[in-house]
Design an enzyme around this catalytic site. Structure first.
Site, PDB file in Angstrom:
ATOM      1  N   ASN A   1      -7.445   3.061  -2.206  1.00  0.00           N
ATOM      2  CA  ASN A   1      -6.605   3.611  -3.205  1.00  0.00           C
ATOM      3  C   ASN A   1      -4.965   3.367  -2.684  1.00  0.00           C
ATOM      4  OD1 ASN A   1      -5.286   5.270  -4.999  1.00  0.00           O
ATOM      5  ND2 ASN A   1      -5.898   7.179  -4.123  1.00  0.00           N
TER       6      ASN A   1
ATOM      7  N   LYS B   1      -2.411   3.790  -4.474  1.00  0.00           N
ATOM      8  CA  LYS B   1      -1.482   4.595  -4.947  1.00  0.00           C
ATOM      9  C   LYS B   1      -0.248   4.053  -5.400  1.00  0.00           C
ATOM     10  CE  LYS B   1      -3.163   7.941  -1.282  1.00  0.00           C
ATOM     11  NZ  LYS B   1      -2.989   9.398  -0.782  1.00  0.00           N
TER      12      LYS B   1
ATOM     13  N   HIS C   1      -8.254  12.171  -8.753  1.00  0.00           N
ATOM     14  CA  HIS C   1      -7.587  12.238  -7.639  1.00  0.00           C
ATOM     15  C   HIS C   1      -6.985  13.389  -7.317  1.00  0.00           C
ATOM     16  CE1 HIS C   1      -5.344  11.438  -4.001  1.00  0.00           C
ATOM     17  NE2 HIS C   1      -6.296  10.504  -3.554  1.00  0.00           N
TER      18      HIS C   1
ATOM     19  N   GLU D   1      -3.952  14.158  -5.946  1.00  0.00           N
ATOM     20  CA  GLU D   1      -2.703  13.953  -6.477  1.00  0.00           C
ATOM     21  C   GLU D   1      -2.679  14.299  -7.775  1.00  0.00           C
ATOM     22  OE1 GLU D   1      -1.716  10.481  -4.294  1.00  0.00           O
ATOM     23  OE2 GLU D   1      -2.264  11.383  -2.322  1.00  0.00           O
TER      24      GLU D   1
ATOM     25  N   GLU E   1     -13.092  14.355  -1.195  1.00  0.00           N
ATOM     26  CA  GLU E   1     -11.745  14.132  -0.273  1.00  0.00           C
ATOM     27  C   GLU E   1     -11.039  15.539  -0.230  1.00  0.00           C
ATOM     28  OE1 GLU E   1     -10.028  10.105  -0.793  1.00  0.00           O
ATOM     29  OE2 GLU E   1      -9.297  11.223  -2.656  1.00  0.00           O
TER      30      GLU E   1
ATOM     31  N   GLY F   1      -3.780  11.637   3.740  1.00  0.00           N
ATOM     32  CA  GLY F   1      -2.586  11.017   4.075  1.00  0.00           C
ATOM     33  C   GLY F   1      -1.929  12.157   5.257  1.00  0.00           C
TER      34      GLY F   1
ATOM     35  N   SER G   1      -7.727  10.531   5.522  1.00  0.00           N
ATOM     36  CA  SER G   1      -7.649   9.641   6.890  1.00  0.00           C
ATOM     37  C   SER G   1      -8.521   8.811   7.446  1.00  0.00           C
ATOM     38  CB  SER G   1      -6.980  10.864   7.817  1.00  0.00           C
ATOM     39  OG  SER G   1      -5.800  11.487   7.250  1.00  0.00           O
TER      40      SER G   1
HETATM   41  C1  PEP Z   1      -6.749   8.950  -0.805  1.00  0.00           C
HETATM   42  O1  PEP Z   1      -5.484   9.063  -1.137  1.00  0.00           O
HETATM   43  O2  PEP Z   1      -7.727   8.987  -1.676  1.00  0.00           O
HETATM   44  C2  PEP Z   1      -6.897   9.214   0.605  1.00  0.00           C
HETATM   45  C3  PEP Z   1      -7.938   9.335   1.232  1.00  0.00           C
HETATM   46  O3  PEP Z   1      -5.716   8.698   1.480  1.00  0.00           O
HETATM   47  P1  PEP Z   1      -5.714   8.677   3.054  1.00  0.00           P
HETATM   48  O4  PEP Z   1      -6.940   7.781   3.492  1.00  0.00           O
HETATM   49  O5  PEP Z   1      -4.365   7.952   3.308  1.00  0.00           O
HETATM   50  O6  PEP Z   1      -5.915   9.908   3.700  1.00  0.00           O
END
Ligand code: PEP
Length: 381
Positions: free
Chosen positions: A10, A12, A98, A100, A170, A176, A216
């Site tokens: 992803n 973003k 997601h 966000e 997630e 992040g 992460s």
């Molecule tokens: C994401 O944005 O779906 C995500 C898992 O980000 P990150 O791997 O940077 O934590």
């Protein structure tokens, strides 16, 4: 049937320029080619980049995935992209829900479910992201939140359409932040999501639906996570903007499986053996290894010798009883400090009752578990 792993990136609202996006795809191209028969891979660039890098990505075996789609169709909906328009642009996948989108743009569980409906109706495949906030985890509400997010989707999706949905669990506190869920935390939640799907949809869908972990994920932590039986791949954010994303793909790819097993003997084992197939009799029933959390061990053998067999799937203890005839496929040899050799059965191995009782006596005088080989790997891995 083991579930085929699926790893997605992803991106973003990154990178800033098309040139950078194209450069990244070029860097992926220079890595070991991915094996599409064994793993599904997708990436989600932002919309203008998506249409430009789609073809080069597809040439590498990576599907293009949108980051969102509209809950409405075509018409007077300024700023929206409909599911049918994505399909028309030959995009096969869309990410939906997601965190966000949910937390920064106020998407509700019902709106996400409506988007899933639109996407499926247009013929798209969906990565449905769910997951709890930090205070929800601290209040032990993780499963409740995941079920709340899944419920409106379950109400709208026909059973047969679940084959076009991948769930991405997630935890928001891990996105992040560099704070990854432990393999045990992730596994526990994935198992709970699967149990909910069994109850709310069907056993069959629960068994088949793929559940990615996201939060992460990096090259350094993915190998431990993918070993867990209910973790079927990853949704990767930050680390998918690097060339080394392809290493995460490599580390999530199942090891080679021998289609027609060539049956081998315990004495054929050597420290580098992978994909080992053998008919065995259990001489010492499986039991938990002292001082470990969830590592089980049994002693099994054939007419050439005996070996220690290790696994983490507790259910295997039910079949691994003294005197049981067993069929093992695709096991691997591991070493521990001190040159102690053992066979490891992981989620890509089969360890089952033999079709017929084995007709040999185990050669107990030859225990290859303690053969002194040079250390090649450390347990647990
Ligand atoms: C994401 O944005 O779906 C995500 C898992 O980000 P990150 O791997 O940077 O934590």
């Amino acid at each position: 049937m083991p579930r085929k792993p699926i790893v997605g990136g992803n991106w973003k609202c990154n990178p800033k320029t098309l040139e950078e996006a194209q450069k990244l795809i070029g860097e992926w191209k220079n890595q070991v080619p991915l094996d599409k028969r064994k793993i599904d891979v997708f990436a989600c660039p932002m919309m203008p980049h998506l249409l430009k890098v789609k073809l080069p990505m597809e040439k590498l075996g990576i599907s293009a995935c949108a980051q969102n789609c509209s809950k409405t169709g075509e018409g007077a909906f300024t700023g929206e992209v409909s599911a049918a328009q994505l399909k028309d642009a030959r995009v096969q996948w869309t990410l939906l829900g997601h965190s966000e989108r949910r937390t920064k743009y106020g998407e509700t569980d019902e709106e996400v479910a409506e988007k899933v409906s639109q996407a499926l109706a247009a013929g798209l495949k969906v990565v449905l992201a769910i997951g709890e906030l930090l205070d929800e985890r601290e209040a032990s509400k993780t499963d409740e939140v995941n079920e709340r997010m899944l419920k409106p989707v379950v109400a709208k999706v026909k059973e047969e359409d679940w084959s076009r949905i991948v769930i991405a669990y997630e935890p928001v506190w891990a996105i992040g932040t560099g704070k990854v869920a432990t393999p045990e935390q992730a596994e526990e939640t994935h198992a709970a999501i699967r149990a909910y799907m069994a109850k709310a949809v069907s056993e069959d869908v629960a068994e088949k639906v793929r559940i990615q972990y996201g939060g992460s994920v990096t090259v350094d932590n993915c190998a431990e996570l993918i070993k867990k039986p209910n973790i079927d791949g990853f949704l990767v954010g930050g680390a998918s903007l690097k060339a080394s994303f392809m290493e995460i793909v490599q580390k999530s790819t199942p090891p080679p499986v021998l289609k027609k097993p060539k049956w081998s003997k315990i004495t054929d084992l050597n420290p580098t053996t992978k994909g080992f197939n053998c008919m065995l009799k259990c001489t010492k029933a499986a039991a938990q290894v002292e001082g470990t959390e969830g590592v089980f061990e049994a002693v099994c053998g054939d007419d050439t010798g005996m070996c220690t067999v290790s696994f983490r799937n507790k259910d295997l203890c039910d079949i691994c009883k003294e005197g049981a005839s067993l069929r093992m496929q695709n096991a691997a040899v591991r070493m521990v400090k001190g040159g102690y050799m053992r066979l490891v059965v992981d989620k890509w191995s089969a360890f089952k009752p033999a079709d017929e009782p084995v007709d040999f006596e185990v050669k107990t005088s030859n225990d290859v578990s303690s053969v002194e080989y040079e250390l090649v790997d450390a347990w647990p891995d």
